[in-house]
Design a protein around this motif. Structure first.
Motif, PDB file in Angstrom:
ATOM      1  N   THR A  34      50.625   8.936 -45.700  1.00  0.00           N
ATOM      2  CA  THR A  34      51.049   7.942 -46.672  1.00  0.00           C
ATOM      3  C   THR A  34      52.326   7.248 -46.206  1.00  0.00           C
ATOM      4  N   LEU A  35      52.313   5.933 -46.282  1.00  0.00           N
ATOM      5  CA  LEU A  35      53.472   5.112 -45.973  1.00  0.00           C
ATOM      6  C   LEU A  35      53.811   4.325 -47.236  1.00  0.00           C
ATOM      7  N   VAL A  36      54.957   4.616 -47.830  1.00  0.00           N
ATOM      8  CA  VAL A  36      55.330   4.067 -49.134  1.00  0.00           C
ATOM      9  C   VAL A  36      56.549   3.169 -48.969  1.00  0.00           C
ATOM     10  N   SER A  37      56.512   1.987 -49.593  1.00  0.00           N
ATOM     11  CA  SER A  37      57.596   1.036 -49.404  1.00  0.00           C
ATOM     12  C   SER A  37      57.686   0.094 -50.602  1.00  0.00           C
ATOM     13  N   GLY A  38      58.345  -1.054 -50.410  1.00  0.00           N
ATOM     14  CA  GLY A  38      58.402  -2.090 -51.425  1.00  0.00           C
ATOM     15  C   GLY A  38      59.080  -1.664 -52.711  1.00  0.00           C
ATOM     16  N   SER A  39      58.540  -2.128 -53.832  1.00  0.00           N
ATOM     17  CA  SER A  39      59.151  -1.857 -55.136  1.00  0.00           C
ATOM     18  C   SER A  39      59.040  -0.395 -55.548  1.00  0.00           C
ATOM     19  N   HIS A  40      58.202   0.383 -54.875  1.00  0.00           N
ATOM     20  CA  HIS A  40      58.148   1.829 -55.139  1.00  0.00           C
ATOM     21  C   HIS A  40      59.525   2.474 -54.977  1.00  0.00           C
ATOM     22  N   CYS A  41      60.334   1.930 -54.081  1.00  0.00           N
ATOM     23  CA  CYS A  41      61.624   2.547 -53.748  1.00  0.00           C
ATOM     24  C   CYS A  41      62.789   1.913 -54.497  1.00  0.00           C
ATOM     25  N   SER A  42      62.488   1.021 -55.443  1.00  0.00           N
ATOM     26  CA  SER A  42      63.530   0.268 -56.129  1.00  0.00           C
ATOM     27  C   SER A  42      63.777   0.781 -57.539  1.00  0.00           C
ATOM     28  N   PRO A  43      65.027   1.161 -57.893  1.00  0.00           N
ATOM     29  CA  PRO A  43      65.325   1.553 -59.279  1.00  0.00           C
ATOM     30  C   PRO A  43      65.028   0.426 -60.266  1.00  0.00           C
ATOM     31  N   GLU A  44      65.206  -0.804 -59.822  1.00  0.00           N
ATOM     32  CA  GLU A  44      64.986  -1.973 -60.670  1.00  0.00           C
ATOM     33  C   GLU A  44      63.548  -2.055 -61.157  1.00  0.00           C
ATOM     34  N   PHE A  45      62.627  -1.537 -60.343  1.00  0.00           N
ATOM     35  CA  PHE A  45      61.212  -1.589 -60.688  1.00  0.00           C
ATOM     36  C   PHE A  45      60.623  -0.212 -60.974  1.00  0.00           C
ATOM     37  N   GLY A  46      61.491   0.745 -61.261  1.00  0.00           N
ATOM     38  CA  GLY A  46      61.030   2.011 -61.799  1.00  0.00           C
ATOM     39  C   GLY A  46      60.918   3.173 -60.839  1.00  0.00           C
ATOM     40  N   LEU A  47      61.329   3.015 -59.570  1.00  0.00           N
ATOM     41  CA  LEU A  47      61.218   4.109 -58.590  1.00  0.00           C
ATOM     42  C   LEU A  47      59.839   4.765 -58.665  1.00  0.00           C
ATOM     43  N   THR A  48      58.815   3.959 -58.551  1.00  0.00           N
ATOM     44  CA  THR A  48      57.458   4.445 -58.786  1.00  0.00           C
ATOM     45  C   THR A  48      56.911   5.338 -57.673  1.00  0.00           C
ATOM     46  N   PHE A  49      57.676   5.525 -56.587  1.00  0.00           N
ATOM     47  CA  PHE A  49      57.246   6.510 -55.597  1.00  0.00           C
ATOM     48  C   PHE A  49      57.191   7.900 -56.227  1.00  0.00           C
ATOM     49  N   VAL A 240      52.713  -5.498 -79.226  1.00  0.00           N
ATOM     50  CA  VAL A 240      52.710  -5.999 -77.851  1.00  0.00           C
ATOM     51  C   VAL A 240      53.282  -4.939 -76.915  1.00  0.00           C
ATOM     52  N   ILE A 241      52.561  -4.659 -75.833  1.00  0.00           N
ATOM     53  CA  ILE A 241      53.080  -3.823 -74.752  1.00  0.00           C
ATOM     54  C   ILE A 241      53.238  -4.712 -73.532  1.00  0.00           C
ATOM     55  N   ILE A 242      54.465  -4.769 -72.988  1.00  0.00           N
ATOM     56  CA  ILE A 242      54.761  -5.625 -71.838  1.00  0.00           C
ATOM     57  C   ILE A 242      55.170  -4.762 -70.658  1.00  0.00           C
ATOM     58  N   THR A 243      54.536  -4.982 -69.510  1.00  0.00           N
ATOM     59  CA  THR A 243      54.970  -4.326 -68.278  1.00  0.00           C
ATOM     60  C   THR A 243      55.771  -5.311 -67.441  1.00  0.00           C
ATOM     61  N   TYR A 244      56.707  -4.791 -66.657  1.00  0.00           N
ATOM     62  CA  TYR A 244      57.576  -5.644 -65.837  1.00  0.00           C
ATOM     63  C   TYR A 244      56.772  -6.413 -64.788  1.00  0.00           C
ATOM     64  N   PRO A 245      57.288  -7.549 -64.345  1.00  0.00           N
ATOM     65  CA  PRO A 245      56.636  -8.300 -63.268  1.00  0.00           C
ATOM     66  C   PRO A 245      56.824  -7.596 -61.928  1.00  0.00           C
ATOM     67  N   ASN A 246      56.170  -8.139 -60.886  1.00  0.00           N
ATOM     68  CA  ASN A 246      56.339  -7.569 -59.561  1.00  0.00           C
ATOM     69  C   ASN A 246      57.614  -8.111 -58.908  1.00  0.00           C
ATOM     70  N   ALA A 247      57.808  -7.778 -57.636  1.00  0.00           N
ATOM     71  CA  ALA A 247      59.061  -8.099 -56.952  1.00  0.00           C
ATOM     72  C   ALA A 247      59.008  -9.413 -56.189  1.00  0.00           C
ATOM     73  N   ASP A 248      58.107 -10.327 -56.562  1.00  0.00           N
ATOM     74  CA  ASP A 248      58.097 -11.655 -55.949  1.00  0.00           C
ATOM     75  C   ASP A 248      59.354 -12.420 -56.346  1.00  0.00           C
ATOM     76  N   ASP A 249      59.695 -13.444 -55.544  1.00  0.00           N
ATOM     77  CA  ASP A 249      60.852 -14.248 -55.912  1.00  0.00           C
ATOM     78  C   ASP A 249      60.593 -14.942 -57.257  1.00  0.00           C
ATOM     79  N   LYS A 273      58.798  -0.504 -67.307  1.00  0.00           N
ATOM     80  CA  LYS A 273      58.765  -0.953 -65.919  1.00  0.00           C
ATOM     81  C   LYS A 273      57.398  -0.717 -65.293  1.00  0.00           C
ATOM     82  N   SER A 274      56.824   0.449 -65.540  1.00  0.00           N
ATOM     83  CA  SER A 274      55.505   0.781 -64.990  1.00  0.00           C
ATOM     84  C   SER A 274      54.827   1.803 -65.881  1.00  0.00           C
ATOM     85  N   LEU A 275      53.569   1.567 -66.211  1.00  0.00           N
ATOM     86  CA  LEU A 275      52.810   2.518 -67.021  1.00  0.00           C
ATOM     87  C   LEU A 275      52.194   3.626 -66.175  1.00  0.00           C
ATOM     88  N   GLY A 276      51.991   3.377 -64.877  1.00  0.00           N
ATOM     89  CA  GLY A 276      51.202   4.312 -64.078  1.00  0.00           C
ATOM     90  C   GLY A 276      49.729   4.087 -64.345  1.00  0.00           C
TER      91      GLY A 276
END
Length: 389
Positions: A34-49, A240-249, A273-276
């Motif tokens: 497994t190679l994990v990167s991107g928003s998975h590693c970001s506290p801003e987007f929930g540290l989803t790793f 309403v249940i709202i999930t955060y957007p992705n890490a696009d600009d 941030k993320s429901l899983g």
């Protein structure tokens, strides 16, 4: 054993790959990396790793590459950091094959790194079209660097072949995310409410995910999302249940709007941030409609016999089921779409909706190809018969 390195850079992508990763992990002829990167590693987007670890997977390589920036320059610089990190990771892992799903810029950085390092690529979900996002170009670019192609319907298979890929290496197995319909035990209404700490009633709430549109300058993230919220206010009897957007600009500009709306409507609105994957698919199964512009609303939601309100241009060009209602990013258009999807006539029509993205039996077919295929030879451009001299 053949070493298969599966890449994931976002929560959504991981949700789609979950069962394929599980099946690779237990296969006697395959070794999962497994190679994990991107928003998975970001506290801003929930540290989803952390969710990946909780699901029992070992993370072999974790590459932090996401700058805390909301601009195209920040995305481009993040890609540069990713290439540096991925080259070291691939050098350590030495996989026989890398699996990449979709069209994200993190994935493009990995594809170009793997190509230079002569690591074959298996690409999932190629051939699709999303005219409103630069993901569209990224997807086709990854196709040209890949050796195996797993598409989600015949139209997309034909497009991959049109791009010059050998038909013998293009497989239409449907959307891998639909595995969840048959293999993931979802929460019932009470369990789901307890899992998020917010009371819901089936068919009495909307699930909202909106991502920034990266090519259409007329659809600014803040303006479009404000229109969504105004439309939602027209239906006060629905939570309403709202999930955060992705890490696009542009995505970070939406987050404070979500937070403020949630704080001002705490009895009716829940944001996360993320429901899983389990909670996300459970939310789909209980909601009245999925609203936004996420690809899951196109490829997965129809199988739940639920309506999708597809807003704006981000997903323009995809094959659509009859359960999907397109609208512009304006309050009036979104409100009209919601009213339509809540009508008795439209709800009744959902019973006969067919999903053009398959039936949820994809993983085993992909595994079979991964085990049997040899992709050590150089790629050759495939000319369509009508263009051969």
């Amino acid at each position: 054993m053949k070493k298969i390195c599966v890449f994931t850079g976002t929560r959504a992508e991981y949700g789609l790959l979950y069962w394929l990763m599980k099946d690779i992990e237990v296969h006697p002829k395959l070794e999962l990396q497994t190679l994990v990167s991107g928003s998975h590693c970001s506290p801003e987007f929930g540290l989803t790793f952390q969710r990946i670890v909780e699901d029992g997977f070992h993370i072999d390589e974790k590459v932090e590459m996401l700058l805390s920036s909301d601009s195209a320059v920040g995305v481009a610089k993040s890609m540069g950091l990713a290439v540096i990190g991925y080259s070291d990771s691939l050098n350590r892992l030495k996989p026989d094959l890398v699996v990449i799903l979709g069209d994200r810029y993190e994935a493009l950085a990995l594809a170009q790194t793997a190509m230079i390092m002569k690591v074959p690529i298996a690409h999932i979900s190629g051939g699709e079209v999303t005219e409103g996002a630069y993901d569209d170009s990224i997807r086709h670019a990854i196709t040209k660097m890949s050796h195996l192609h797993f598409t989600s319907n015949d139209e997309y298979s034909n497009r991959v072949i049109q791009l010059g890929e050998n038909p013998d290496r293009v497989y239409n197995f449907g959307s891998v995310g639909l595995e969840h319909l048959k293999r993931t035990e979802l929460y019932d209404e009470a369990e789901f409410s307890q899992s998020i700490g917010f009371p819901i009633e089936s068919d009495k709430f909307f699930l909202v995910t909106y991502h920034p549109v990266t090519l259409d300058s007329s659809e600014t993230p803040e303006k479009a999302f404000e229109a969504i919220l105004k439309a939602l206010d027209s239906f006060p009897n629905y939570k309403v249940i709202i999930t955060y957007p992705n890490a696009d600009d542009g995505g970070r500009k939406i987050i404070p709007i979500i937070d403020a709306y949630t704080a001002n409507n705490s009895e009716r609105v829940f944001s996360i941030k993320s429901l899983g994957q389990k909670r996300y698919y459970s939310a789909i199964s209980h909601c009245a409609a999925v609203i936004g512009n996420s690809s899951s609303g196109i490829s997965e939601v129809p199988s739940f016999k639920k309506p999708t309100i597809n807003i704006g241009s981000r997903q323009r060009g995809r094959v659509l089921a009859d359960s999907i209602i397109n609208c512009t990013p304006s309050m009036l258009s979104i409100s009209e779409a919601i009213r339509k999807c809540l009508s008795h006539e439209f709800i009744k029509s959902l019973d006969v909706v067919l999903n053009p993205y398959g039936d949820g039996n994809t993983s085993a077919d992909i595994i079979d190809v991964l085990v049997k295929s040899s992709v050590t030879d150089m790629k050759k451009f495939y000319d369509l018969p009508e263009f051969k001299s």
